[in-house]
Design an enzyme around this catalytic site. Structure first.
Site, short mmCIF file in Angstrom:
data_model
loop_
_atom_site.label_atom_id
_atom_site.label_comp_id
_atom_site.label_asym_id
_atom_site.label_seq_id
_atom_site.Cartn_x
_atom_site.Cartn_y
_atom_site.Cartn_z
N GLU B 8 -26.79 29.31 79.03
CA GLU B 8 -27.94 28.26 79.14
C GLU B 8 -27.64 27.09 77.88
O GLU B 8 -28.14 27.29 76.86
CB GLU B 8 -29.37 28.92 78.62
N HIS B 10 -27.12 23.20 77.33
CA HIS B 10 -27.34 22.03 78.09
C HIS B 10 -26.57 20.64 77.71
O HIS B 10 -26.01 20.60 76.86
CB HIS B 10 -28.81 21.65 77.80
N ASP B 293 -28.47 28.39 74.26
CA ASP B 293 -29.58 27.35 74.40
C ASP B 293 -29.05 26.10 73.28
O ASP B 293 -29.95 25.40 72.83
CB ASP B 293 -30.83 27.62 74.09
ZN LIG Z 1 -32.69 25.83 77.36
#
Ligand SMILES: [Zn+2]
Ligand SMILES: [Zn+2]
Ligand SMILES: [Zn+2]
Ligand SMILES: [Zn+2]
Lengths: 330, 330, 330, 330
Positions: B8, B10, B293
């Site tokens: 995950e 980005h 993340d």
């Molecule tokens: Zn995320």
């Protein structure tokens, strides 16, 4: 096990049944289930029989959700609260001394009136604290006031003065705030929406600074803490990342500090061992308390699960009764 | 640890930055934090440096939230998806072969177009699946379409045909559905609102019967499953109590069966050992995958936490890389 | 963390060093390691420095194993106990008031003498209880007397009368009882043999009926309970299957009842999170106490591990200091 | 649950009953219990009935402890092994195809003979591996040879060549090595002494370097690993402290590496959820396998406990049958 104490146990009253239109709930939950629940909410004798069968010594009863919180007329709300508390004392506590205690209903439409009614219930009727069913409608069914909002200051001052616990119980989200559940009416209430509504309400209290003003407040959450044991670490972590941002509230400490010092959680309606493990790990076994959520849940199912949980004798004793005995001086 | 895989992670693109007004997010999260994040979202080199420092071998990158899902004009959405996927391939994957892979962006404003773009991305560009940032706006910013809604049938048919995972990533709740967070803007996004929005979205998928139609679908959730490991048992228990009621969806099996068979969860942004324990207990160590993340989180913090987690070598290896290697054929 | 309390912390004395031939231990553990340990055992100042560095407020010190228990001449044993207790008081406790406390050494070669010395140590010298290094030699180095044997009745009566805890500390198995470790001298002591020797000693106490005679006794085990949290359930299960057999001892209750009511465990020398989890689950967080096992272990390593353990604030506070403060009235 | 596989399931044979004097065991365990066990050990039909009732699809049977290991005459040992394996094949496996499989007995009094018999059992009779009941007597009942001792090299070479698992099953400590249990005969066997005897035997294998010579060996331990999940971290920690000392064995890696890569554990006779949790955390759910220890334990009790354990579907499936199916190609 014998000698258990349960504290999220609900009742209704004839007056509450007049005021609350249960049609939506009955559709969502099924008519037979709802009819059975409604009959049991009014019946102290069947409750005692169920308690005897399951080994529950004492239950602290409270007006079922949404109760007083959904009454739109403040005067009617005050009357319902008063009637509920008198009924709870007379038909439940006095009818079964030592077996039933009660949490007061309070008309938070007018926080001063709520404070007064709480004082009367605690001092005159022996209420063990109060149970509040989430936000209170003010004005109409789509207008909510949460417990952290400033208008509630007199209520909290009285809670602090009386030094009694507040059980923060779920209610359904505002009718205009259910887009996320559209198409799945089953998710609105206890199955799902209840939890987020209540967990967020608790977070609002934490962020508001309420526990800095009144450090001794004790808030009880049902359903093993409504997900907070699992979710709170991420909330705290992200709030720290966002610490230069806006809308953080006024609290001086971290959310987990309030959770671990100002909150307690019960097992009501969440009879799952790994979630219980997580709750104990997060908040400590001194702050977890057995509860059923009768008559939405059955006492037998709750007790059977709890008895079989792989807990030490010490944690079984604390969670089953000891913590409640200390908290409520039972 | 070395050789980790994260999924995950980005990116943004110049075109996405033009279309998305990040002002609200910047206010909520703090300007300095947001500026740093935005710079890193565009920069493949700094990402590789961070990966090298932390011991992450491979990252699967994806367009940051809300990305294509918030574009109101369907043609513009399709163009943004196409541009994103081409950019991801060219500037990330091809620039760092073996180190970066990508999830396709898809314009679900038009599910057939989404299916086509997914096919192109997977077959021509080598996408490892798709990441969808929650509901898709259709019409205006207050009109949402969730992935379980019937219009998405062609998209799911294509996903099943291509047999690739779908990462269901959070986005903020609809602007008109934030009353619960009023007064606490910090709660709207990743800190809190993200989780409920996404967990509920996942529950909608489970209840819809989608996994009866396509039993092989694999949905990935970040943030250790967005609370589902803790919350799902109560949902299932209550849905059973409500089984004679309405709004239950069309699924033939229990929600936990879909969760354990059609879902995987990552550690993105939730670096907490007890929540990880709960996730592993709920879904099994074969379905938990390390993620960061980035750049909302730092790789070092994620890896330091994960390395110190009291896991067996076997679970460390699975969660750190093995499960992802198998899932994505890396 | 700051303000920790540790209670399996060892000292030696010049007299003990004369009487105990450490050659075997030095060979097994390595000469440099042993030399460093021996220096630290005598040195109260370095201990305080290490405590300051690690955040340990108070340590309860005790004569290192085997101490008085291995002295073959009862008169010499009594003298060593007396000298140890006087030295502990003078050179440790009085030299560092508030920082060091001590457990008495007792000459169990003569249980009445042990009772007398315990009384003197507790009443006159302020000992916080006694630490016993396993079985006591009676006669020769291959003749052992365990604490459950009837001859020790006067000792236990005095312990009950004084109402002080007994720390049951490991010692090596009898020289003639080490066939199982032959070829692996490294297994004889703290690495492995210690644990079984001590866990079995504790089981002997449970089976003997001692805790029926003196229900208030409190026995402390180091090393997270020497395996008992994991092993005891099987023992109890098998003893029940064998309940018509012989050699079951005289106890009236199940072994786990004694374990949970008469025992406490410390973290000394076993800095492993999953074993700690198991210990807490078995005996409750009120009965687990932080300890180091200095100077065999380093304070920094113990504290670093303990601080990073994924425990609630409440359990951290209890295990780190609160339980010890209550148990020893510190 | 249905379709379970169990692998520590014992049988006896007429010849074994002639050779083994069960009087001591009968006294210790109770005569009625022992008589019932002895009848069931011989009876394949009652076993199948019990399996049907409990939902166990397949059991891998093996000669009960001490079996061949205690036969003092090597020729007699070889004959007993041969007779056992032929009987297991004929009266158990062939009589109940698909329901019963077997582990070979091997006469380790002569390791070359053991290798030959293992080869015959595996290649000609379809044995699924071998089960060894601890040390083997060589010469007299107080002389033991452990599996790490150099004489066993031909046996291990054959095990590696055949690539079959070795189940290391407990037996009682040597008669001359039971001082620690004196006065408590109930502790000598399965209740307590078994565990330490077998855990230490496993540690000897780890330290010996055997798994450096044959890295593919797979050793199965019953009783959730005989305490090793809890105890091994301290062993490893202390061995590191003692690394300059003597008697450390010849292994090139740390004990936990061998444990996690060369060992598997079963639930036989240790039906306790927290110990299972600890075992899974230590070794991973792919290396834990359901077993009963029939007829010493009852299948119903084992299955009832296992079914109620709070495990994910995935872990239930692996531990209940999947791991065994993969390991034994069932
Ligand atoms: Zn995320
Ligand atoms: Zn309720
Ligand atoms: Zn020690
Ligand atoms: Zn067995």
């Amino acid at each position: 096990m014998r000698g258990l104490i349960a504290l999220e146990e609900h009742l209704s009253t004839p007056r509450n049944d007049e005021l609350w239109d249960a049609a939506g709930e009955a559709a969502r939950n099924g008519r037979a289930y709802t009819a059975e629940v409604e009959a049991r909410l009014l019946d102290a004798e069947r409750r005692i029989t169920a308690m005897d069968g399951a080994g529950i010594e004492t239950a602290i009863v409270s007006l079922t959700s949404p109760g007083v919180q959904s009454v739109l007329d403040p005067r009617q709300a005050a009357e319902l609260a008063r009637d509920t508390n008198d009924t709870a004392r007379r038909d439940f506590v006095d009818a079964h001394p030592g077996r039933l205690e009660f949490f007061a209903a309070v008309p938070l439409q007018d926080p001063r009136a709520a404070a007064d009614e709480l004082e009367r219930a605690v001092r005159d009727l022996g209420a063990k604290g109060t149970l509040v069913n989430g936000y209170t409608n003010v004005g109409d069914e789509n207008t909510a006031r949460y417990l952290d909002e400033p208008a509630n200051a007199p209520f909290w001052a009285k809670v602090a003065e009386l030094d009694v616990p507040v059980y923060l119980h779920p209610r359904e989200p505002l009718p205009g705030q259910r887009r996320l559940y559209e198409g799945y009416a089953s998710l609105v209430g206890s199955a799902w929406g209840f939890g987020h509504e209540t967990a967020t309400h608790a977070v609002r209290l934490m962020l508001s600074g309420l526990f800095d003003t009144h450090p001794g407040l004790r808030i009880i959450l049902g359903h093993l803490g409504e997900g907070l044991p699992f979710l709170l670490p991420r909330l705290e972590h992200r709030l720290y990342k966002q610490r230069e941002g806006i809308g953080l509230g006024s609290a001086r400490r971290r959310v987990s500090e309030y959770f671990e010092e100002n909150f307690l959680v019960t097992t009501s309606g969440h009879f799952h061992t790994r979630s219980l493990d997580n709750a104990i790990a997060a908040i400590g076994a001194d702050r977890v308390l057995f509860s059923v959520d009768y008559p939405y849940e059955t006492m037998d199912e709750a007790v059977t699960w709890f008895t079989a949980c792989p807990l030490s004798r010490s944690d079984h004793a604390k969670i089953g009764a000891g913590n409640a005995r200390r908290l409520f001086d039972l």
